[in-house]
Design an enzyme around this catalytic site. Structure first.
Site: not given
Length: 427
Positions: A174-175, A217, A281, A405
């Site tokens: 959220e946000n 998460e 990782t 990522w």
């Protein structure tokens, strides 16, 4: 291909001559940002099939063959040498390329703001041939079970053109912040959960997503079993559609590891339920912490070795950063380091006339420089050596592959080394 580390007084011309290639090929392959001002310690990937080795004191055909994983008979044959012929120190030997194994690769791409930056879309287009999955980040779950969509633009078309599985990344954000209360609602309120799954299925069909990927998460520790139950329910639903199910996991080193990032992530259950996991990782060195390698190989290995006690290697994708950080020293809590691409890091070293060093324990490059205001900086980033170390770990532990990522920061050497080490699986 071969990794070359620039030494004092070396030029691109001399390096090209040594490897029987051309300056233009070196510049093009590595997208070298400083062709006329190479930095000592800078790495170059030499775009040749196989590699070269220069004989050193104490070497034999057998010892060299052992070093590179080939037979000494093959080494003698391709270099037209007698098996009994003494080796001259400095003799250049050609090392044939070893057989490549199959592996899968994913990359997240994160549009921000109200439009997709052209450079981000171009980054996805350049990376897609080397990927199994392309993962726009992210669909944000809402408290009523609906979804807030990310900017997709041409990402589905890019995935389709390159035979990538389009990964539907769903977060409890959220946000743009992970929210435990949102997670609690989605995992425990069954009517909302059913609506949530219905919306996922409808959206996946709309855009042709073929992997549904939950990146939940900072869940409450009390929701660990609720998350496992939800994943079992989602697996049955998505399997009926012929889709894969995957999850992102915090980098744990034990089953009962404490901390709000870790406790709701049950490695054993995820290993049993989902098709594969992405283990995050990276971010030991992070923007808000002290200067250090972003993904030092020792801690990475420790996480993966724990994961292997809970799930098969064939389900593990190692997370890998495509960026580094430039910290201002001394470190002060609350100050944030600047993210840099490997290309930007090299240019910084060249501009400030400092050598790039390599930490053999972390298996990561770094350097220090002083800016125009006299402030000391420390930069940790990725180069061909650090990525090759991770690829070696993937092969040693027989993992499924690697997940990046994230796209948008240039690192051309990474894609070259994928081709050298692996056959990219396309589904």
């Amino acid at each position: 291909m071969q990794i070359h580390v620039v030494q004092p007084n070396q030029s691109l011309y001399g390096i090209a001559q040594a490897y029987s290639t051309t300056v233009n090929d070196l510049i093009e392959a590595n997208e070298i940002p400083n062709p006329n001002d190479l930095v000592v310690g800078q790495t170059l990937v030499i775009p040749i099939v196989g590699s070269f080795y220069w004989v050193q004191s104490g070497d034999s055909l057998w010892s060299i063959a052992q070093k590179f994983g080939v037979s000494y008979q093959q080494l003698a044959q391709v270099n037209r040498l007698s098996l009994t012929q003494p080796l001259r120190i400095g003799l250049r030997l050609y090392i044939p390329r070893k057989a490549r194994r199959n592996a899968e690769f994913n990359a997240y791409v994160e549009p921000r703001g109200t439009t997709v930056a052209p450079v981000l879309e171009e980054s996805a287009r350049e990376a897609a041939p080397y990927l199994t999955y392309l993962a726009p980040f992210s669909f944000q779950a809402l408290r009523d079970g609906s979804l807030k969509e990310p900017l997709l633009n041409n990402f589905p078309a890019i995935a389709r053109a390159n035979n990538n599985v389009l990964m539907m990344v769903i977060t409890n954000q959220e946000n743009d912040q992970f929210n435990a209360e949102l997670g609690r609602i989605l995992l425990n309120d069954i009517p909302i959960q059913d609506r949530f799954l219905n919306n996922i299925v409808a959206t996946a069909k709309k855009y042709n997503f073929r992997d549904i990927h939950f990146d939940f998460e900072f869940l409450r520790p009390a929701d660990r079993e609720a998350y496992n139950r939800f994943l079992r329910k989602a697996k049955a639903r998505f399997q009926a559609e012929g889709w894969l199910l995957s999850t992102a996991l915090a980098p744990k080193t034990s089953r009962e590891q404490k901390g709000e990032w870790y406790e709701a992530h049950d490695y054993r259950a995820h290993g049993e339920i989902v098709d594969f996991v992405v283990i995050m990782t990276y971010e030991w060195g992070y923007s808000g912490g002290p200067a250090m390698a972003v993904s030092p190989i020792g801690p990475v290995r420790k996480v993966i070795e724990y994961a292997l006690t809970e799930m098969p290697a064939s389900k593990i994708m190692m997370g890998q950063n495509l960026y580094g950080y430039d910290w201002t020293l001394p470190f002060v809590q609350g100050k944030v380091a600047k993210a840099v691409s490997p290309q930007q890091a090299i240019q910084l070293a060249a501009t400030n006339n400092v050598a790039i060093q390599y930490d053999t324990t972390a298996q990561a490059p770094f350097f220090r420089y002083r800016d125009k205001d006299g402030k000391q900086h420390e930069v940790w980033f990725e180069d061909a050596r650090s990525i090759q170390a991770k690829f070696n770990l993937i092969k040693e532990l027989n993992l499924r592959g690697m997940s990046y990522w994230k796209l948008g920061l240039a690192f051309p050497q990474n894609w070259l080394l994928i081709v050298e080490n692996f056959n990219v699986v396309k589904r």
